[in-house]
Design a protein around this motif. Structure first.
Motif, mmCIF file in Angstrom:
data_model
loop_
_atom_site.group_PDB
_atom_site.id
_atom_site.type_symbol
_atom_site.label_atom_id
_atom_site.label_comp_id
_atom_site.label_asym_id
_atom_site.label_seq_id
_atom_site.Cartn_x
_atom_site.Cartn_y
_atom_site.Cartn_z
ATOM 1 N N GLY A 16 0.777 -1.212 0.000
ATOM 2 C CA GLY A 16 0.000 0.000 0.000
ATOM 3 C C GLY A 16 0.809 1.262 0.000
ATOM 4 N N SER A 79 4.101 -4.663 -8.580
ATOM 5 C CA SER A 79 2.739 -4.163 -8.762
ATOM 6 C C SER A 79 2.772 -2.829 -9.486
ATOM 7 C CB SER A 79 2.013 -4.036 -7.419
ATOM 8 O OG SER A 79 2.747 -3.224 -6.525
ATOM 9 N N SER A 81 0.015 0.470 -11.050
ATOM 10 C CA SER A 81 -1.296 1.081 -11.177
ATOM 11 C C SER A 81 -1.151 2.323 -12.044
ATOM 12 C CB SER A 81 -1.849 1.458 -9.799
ATOM 13 O OG SER A 81 -3.107 2.108 -9.918
ATOM 14 N N TYR A 95 -4.931 -1.979 -12.484
ATOM 15 C CA TYR A 95 -3.982 -2.383 -11.450
ATOM 16 C C TYR A 95 -3.554 -3.814 -11.744
ATOM 17 C CZ TYR A 95 -2.381 -4.248 -6.943
ATOM 18 O OH TYR A 95 -1.654 -4.876 -5.965
ATOM 19 N N ASP A 143 -7.376 0.849 -6.022
ATOM 20 C CA ASP A 143 -6.316 -0.061 -5.571
ATOM 21 C C ASP A 143 -5.529 0.610 -4.456
ATOM 22 O OD1 ASP A 143 -3.568 1.109 -6.814
ATOM 23 O OD2 ASP A 143 -5.265 1.499 -8.153
ATOM 24 N N GLN A 144 -4.697 -0.204 -3.746
ATOM 25 C CA GLN A 144 -4.004 0.318 -2.580
ATOM 26 C C GLN A 144 -2.899 1.302 -2.940
ATOM 27 O OE1 GLN A 144 -3.948 -2.789 -3.704
ATOM 28 N NE2 GLN A 144 -2.261 -3.994 -2.900
ATOM 29 N N VAL A 167 -10.927 0.392 -0.554
ATOM 30 C CA VAL A 167 -9.888 -0.281 -1.339
ATOM 31 C C VAL A 167 -10.303 -1.714 -1.650
ATOM 32 C CG1 VAL A 167 -7.491 -1.097 -1.349
ATOM 33 C CG2 VAL A 167 -8.049 1.129 -0.338
ATOM 34 N N ASP A 169 -8.217 -4.847 -3.718
ATOM 35 C CA ASP A 169 -6.958 -5.144 -4.394
ATOM 36 C C ASP A 169 -6.938 -6.534 -5.026
ATOM 37 O OD1 ASP A 169 -6.729 -6.817 -2.209
ATOM 38 O OD2 ASP A 169 -5.172 -5.640 -1.221
#
Length: 268
Positions: A16, A79, A81, A95, A143-144, A167, A169
């Motif tokens: 996050g 990850s 986004s 994401y 998303d986080q 949130v 995810d």
């Protein structure tokens, strides 16, 4: 075993954390965090970069275990986004996350529509890890990575942490509740040589639909210190403390590069 699950929990709360950058690739901000657990044990390295154009943003983050931690849990994660900027509003468009833990792969994918609909294309390793979440429950979530970028921008523009962000995810549905604690003069400590004024925020994770996989338990609450380290429209996290089901962890900004600034803050 408690130790492997502790490392996993640390990695999950770090998924996050995000930093942001300014209007061109040359102004991109890259940051490295080092994460420590009980007895000062080095657990993880977090490398994050975010680019922001006039009406676009993109965040990328990589995690991997360090030292003794990797003997118990061999974990790597990437990850990303990206989405649109509309004033103070962030509208994620996609994401993606790839996580490898002890040779087991998980892939998470979310696509966002203009009406708030979220399409989940995640592929957990087994059917028992799938979430039973109704489409209406995740409508309007982010998303986080985007959630923390929202906070950083608000801190810079309004000077307050007060924010609640829904949130989803692909592995859990929850609210991130941010509140103000105080302005703080953050002193140097045994890990980091940063000293300066910082805004202390508290974050509480309120579970709505929890991940069924108990090996992916994550943080309950934490405290994050933000400072204005580079010019721009966001604050940068410099230090954090999180409470997990298996103990406390501390994260430190170790290196920051961007906007003409190159800082080395960790005592290495």
């Amino acid at each position: 075993m408690i130790f492997p699950r502790f490392v996993i929990a640390v990695a999950l709360f770090l998924s996050g954390g995000a930093f942001s950058a300014s209007a061109s690739e040359a102004d991109r901000v890259d940051a490295r965090f080092e994460i420590f657990g009980f007895a000062g044990l080095h657990l993880l390295t977090n490398r994050t970069s975010v680019e922001e154009a006039a009406n676009r943003y993109a965040i990328a983050m990589d995690l991997d275990t360090r030292g003794l931690a990797s003997v118990f849990v061999d974990l790597t994660s990437h990850s990303e986004s990206h989405g649109a900027l509309a004033g103070e509003t962030l509208r994620p468009e996609a994401y993606r996350a790839e996580v490898r833990r002890n040779s087991v792969d998980r892939r998470y994918g979310l696509d966002y529509r203009g009406d708030g609909t979220v399409i989940n294309s995640s592929t957990p390793s087994s059917a028992e890890n799938l979430l039973l979440v109704a489409a209406q429950q995740v409508r309007g979530t982010v998303d986080q990575l985007t959630a923390y970028l929202l906070l950083e921008r608000q801190l810079a523009s309004r000077g307050t942490c007060a924010l609640v962000v829904p949130v989803f995810d692909g592995s859990g549905l929850y609210n991130l509740q941010f509140t103000d604690v105080k302005r703080d003069l953050l002193p140097a400590d045994g890990h980091q040589n940063f000293t300066g004024s910082a805004q202390l925020c508290q974050v509480v994770r309120e579970e709505i639909v929890a991940n069924r996989n108990k090996n992916e338990d994550t943080y309950r609450r934490g405290r994050i210190w933000y400072a204005q380290l580079v010019a721009g429209d966001r604050m940068i996290p410099v230090r954090m403390e999180f409470d997990t089901a298996f103990g406390g962890v501390k994260g430190y900004l170790a290196e920051l590069r961007g906007h003409g600034v190159h800082l080395h803050l960790l005592r290495e």
